[in-house]
Design an enzyme around this catalytic site. Structure first.
Site, PDB file in Angstrom:
ATOM      1  N   GLY A 240       0.748  -1.243   0.000  1.00  0.00           N
ATOM      2  CA  GLY A 240       0.000   0.000   0.000  1.00  0.00           C
ATOM      3  C   GLY A 240       0.779   1.294   0.000  1.00  0.00           C
ATOM      4  O   GLY A 240       0.205   2.361  -0.233  1.00  0.00           O
ATOM      5  N   ARG A 313      -4.814   2.925 -16.179  1.00  0.00           N
ATOM      6  CA  ARG A 313      -4.950   3.724 -14.956  1.00  0.00           C
ATOM      7  C   ARG A 313      -5.589   5.109 -15.176  1.00  0.00           C
ATOM      8  O   ARG A 313      -6.468   5.486 -14.410  1.00  0.00           O
ATOM      9  CB  ARG A 313      -3.603   3.867 -14.237  1.00  0.00           C
ATOM     10  N   CYS A 343     -11.746   3.250 -29.592  1.00  0.00           N
ATOM     11  CA  CYS A 343     -12.993   3.945 -29.886  1.00  0.00           C
ATOM     12  C   CYS A 343     -13.827   4.190 -28.634  1.00  0.00           C
ATOM     13  O   CYS A 343     -14.922   3.631 -28.481  1.00  0.00           O
ATOM     14  CB  CYS A 343     -13.786   3.136 -30.909  1.00  0.00           C
ATOM     15  N   GLU A 344     -13.294   4.948 -27.715  1.00  0.00           N
ATOM     16  CA  GLU A 344     -14.023   5.358 -26.515  1.00  0.00           C
ATOM     17  C   GLU A 344     -13.476   6.715 -26.097  1.00  0.00           C
ATOM     18  O   GLU A 344     -12.263   6.925 -26.146  1.00  0.00           O
ATOM     19  CB  GLU A 344     -13.763   4.398 -25.340  1.00  0.00           C
TER      20      GLU A 344
HETATM   21  N1  LLP Z   1      -1.559  -7.029  -0.865  1.00  0.00           N
HETATM   22  C1  LLP Z   1      -2.844  -7.107  -1.210  1.00  0.00           C
HETATM   23  C2  LLP Z   1      -3.702  -8.056  -0.509  1.00  0.00           C
HETATM   24  C3  LLP Z   1      -3.367  -6.283  -2.226  1.00  0.00           C
HETATM   25  O1  LLP Z   1      -4.650  -6.370  -2.549  1.00  0.00           O
HETATM   26  C4  LLP Z   1      -2.501  -5.374  -2.891  1.00  0.00           C
HETATM   27  C5  LLP Z   1      -3.009  -4.509  -3.964  1.00  0.00           C
HETATM   28  C6  LLP Z   1      -1.146  -5.342  -2.507  1.00  0.00           C
HETATM   29  C7  LLP Z   1      -0.714  -6.168  -1.492  1.00  0.00           C
HETATM   30  C8  LLP Z   1      -0.161  -4.416  -3.150  1.00  0.00           C
HETATM   31  O2  LLP Z   1      -0.475  -3.098  -2.914  1.00  0.00           O
HETATM   32  P1  LLP Z   1       0.487  -1.900  -3.390  1.00  0.00           P
HETATM   33  O3  LLP Z   1       1.754  -1.970  -2.573  1.00  0.00           O
HETATM   34  O4  LLP Z   1       0.744  -2.090  -4.825  1.00  0.00           O
HETATM   35  O5  LLP Z   1      -0.290  -0.672  -3.111  1.00  0.00           O
HETATM   36  N2  LLP Z   1      -4.760  -1.221  -9.930  1.00  0.00           N
HETATM   37  C9  LLP Z   1      -4.671  -0.213  -8.903  1.00  0.00           C
HETATM   38  C10 LLP Z   1      -4.094  -0.764  -7.607  1.00  0.00           C
HETATM   39  C11 LLP Z   1      -4.822  -1.966  -7.077  1.00  0.00           C
HETATM   40  C12 LLP Z   1      -4.220  -2.525  -5.821  1.00  0.00           C
HETATM   41  C13 LLP Z   1      -4.791  -3.849  -5.488  1.00  0.00           C
HETATM   42  N3  LLP Z   1      -4.212  -4.508  -4.359  1.00  0.00           N
HETATM   43  C14 LLP Z   1      -3.878   0.963  -9.446  1.00  0.00           C
HETATM   44  O6  LLP Z   1      -3.430   0.914 -10.589  1.00  0.00           O
HETATM   45  O7  LLP Z   1      -3.711   1.962  -8.751  1.00  0.00           O
END
Ligand code: LLP
Length: 421
Positions: A240, A313, A343-344
């Site tokens: 996160g 994104r 096409c959007e």
């Molecule tokens: N652990 C779990 C259980 C998760 O669901 C996630 C991300 C992570 C770790 C890794 O999180 P990070 O360190 O990357 O924040 N597609 C979205 C982000 C979706 C995150 C989903 N879960 C974007 O492009 O911002």
């Protein structure tokens, strides 16, 4: 030290000019810097060097097997959310004893695959899943290490689509119910061994407080479970930590580390982290070609050959990605939308952006695209997915070929039978 930047007028990844990569591989192409990947892993590892810890890179952010291998070679573990990600991790040489399995909808075949591969633990997200893991482990005569993902009800103050630790989110089990499930597991479920507590509150979090809030709540849970006689060895704090896309100022892993170490003193647990974005986000750039430019009556458009299928994104979350010219140009600037060929109207990489006044045939570098870039790409509009390249010093290698038209219809077939009128 940044590994992407201008040398003279040319934009480089480490010691390689983008123009060279583009000449050999075409566009759109994702370009990763091996040195940046390694540096990010080491920054996390150093941040927690004083305590027992395990970094489980979250594969979903970027799942190319060469990226995974770069981390596995450093000793990283992995956070997976599917059998597919487990397959990739094992192909990249991961140690299964350093793999944690997250996700709300693990299927029976995936649980079986993970048990047979002897992963470290399942981060269980519902009572039904706990029962399923116990049943499948029993059938296979195995013991499954588990943590329950608790939903601490803290606000990660991030985009609602990527906030996961609130009661209204589908993730985890509320603390009171989690205690009951841990006790149930200890007393009645013979094939699961509760060894951890897991918590992940969201993504692109740019300050420490939500993490510390969640930590406070998981510590209370740890104390309760120990009183009940459970032997909890792992505290998984999820991922996160945010990155700088524009002007955000997220804490460095070392500051996050200090706060977490302070907050977990004397607990006698091994800390697990599941960073994704902060490991790969700023280690990747998407290079794209300007196909046309167009002056509308209200707006200027720069039409490029990368689209929302390559980098979802901006369309999906309204995310900002900085954009630079691959060849630095004179000072002339324009304000334009950078759009793809799909096409959007939602197909854009940037809106109302002040950019160098690039012309058709020139190239742009879309920054901070290493996380949730290629891994979220699709074939929408029957567009072959981009190539991926890894730069290492003065060298680079193609780590995923550009898809061909034949790839696009692989597995499809024309229906058999008589022609119907
Ligand atoms: N652990 C779990 C259980 C998760 O669901 C996630 C991300 C992570 C770790 C890794 O999180 P990070 O360190 O990357 O924040 N597609 C979205 C982000 C979706 C995150 C989903 N879960 C974007 O492009 O911002």
């Amino acid at each position: 030290m940044h590994f992407f930047g201008y040398r003279g007028k040319s934009f480089y990844a480490e010691g390689v000019p983008f123009e060279k990569i583009i000449k050999e591989c075409g566009t759109p192409v994702y370009v990763y810097s091996l040195k940046t990947l390694k540096r990010h892993y080491k920054a996390y590892d150093a941040a927690f060097s004083k305590v027992e810890h395990l970094i489980c890179y979250s594969i979903k952010a970027n799942s190319n097997i060469s990226v995974l291998k770069a981390f596995a070679d450093e000793g990283s573990g992995f956070d997976i959310v599917s059998g597919g990600e487990l397959y990739r991790a094992l192909k990249a040489g991961a140690d299964p004893g350093r793999i944690v399995f997250s996700g709300v909808g693990k299927r029976e075949d995936e649980i079986e695959y993970a048990l047979k591969s002897r992963i470290l633990m399942f981060n269980v997200e519902s009572p039904q899943e706990l029962k399923a893991v116990n049943d499948i482990a029993g059938r296979l005569r195995k013991k499954a290490g588990i943590a329950i993902r608790v939903n601490p009800n803290v606000d990660a103050k991030t985009h609602p689509y990527i906030s996961t630790g609130l009661k209204k989110n589908k993730f985890g089990i509320e603390t009171g119910q989690a205690i009951k499930e841990y006790i149930n597991a200890k007393n009645n479920l013979k094939n699961v061994v509760p060894i951890g507590i897991d918590c992940h509150i969201g993504s692109q979090i740019t300050n420490i407080e939500p993490f510390i809030d969640a930590l406070r709540k998981t510590k209370e849970l740890l104390a309760t479970l120990r009183k009940e006689g459970l032997e909890i060895k792992y505290l998984d704090m999820g991922g996160g930590l945010g990155i700088t896309y524009d002007s955000e100022t997220p804490p460095h892993p070392s500051r996050y580390g200090e706060a977490v170490i302070e907050g977990t003193k004397g607990l006698g647990v091994t800390l697990i982290f599941e960073p994704g974005r902060s490991m790969v986000g700023n280690a990747g750039v998407l290079a794209t070609k300007v196909v046309y430019t167009k002056e509308g009556t209200e707006k200027n458009f720069i039409i490029v050959d990368a689209a929302m299928n390559d980098l979802a994104r901006p369309s999906l979350y309204g995310s900002y990605h900085a954009i630079k010219a691959v060849k630095e140009r004179s000072k002339e600037e324009i304000t334009a939308d950078v759009v793809g060929p799909i096409c959007e109207s939602g197909d854009f990489l940037a809106k109302d952006r002040i950019l160098p006044a690039v012309k058709a045939g020139e190239y742009l570098a879309v920054m901070s695209a290493g996380a949730y870039g290629f891994s979220m790409s699709s074939n929408y509009n029957t567009r072959p997915r981009a190539a991926e390249v890894m730069v290492d010093g003065k060298d680079f290698q193609v780590i995923r070929e550009r898809e061909t038209l034949a790839h696009l219809i692989k597995g499809e077939s024309l229906m058999k039978g008589k022609k119907r009128k």
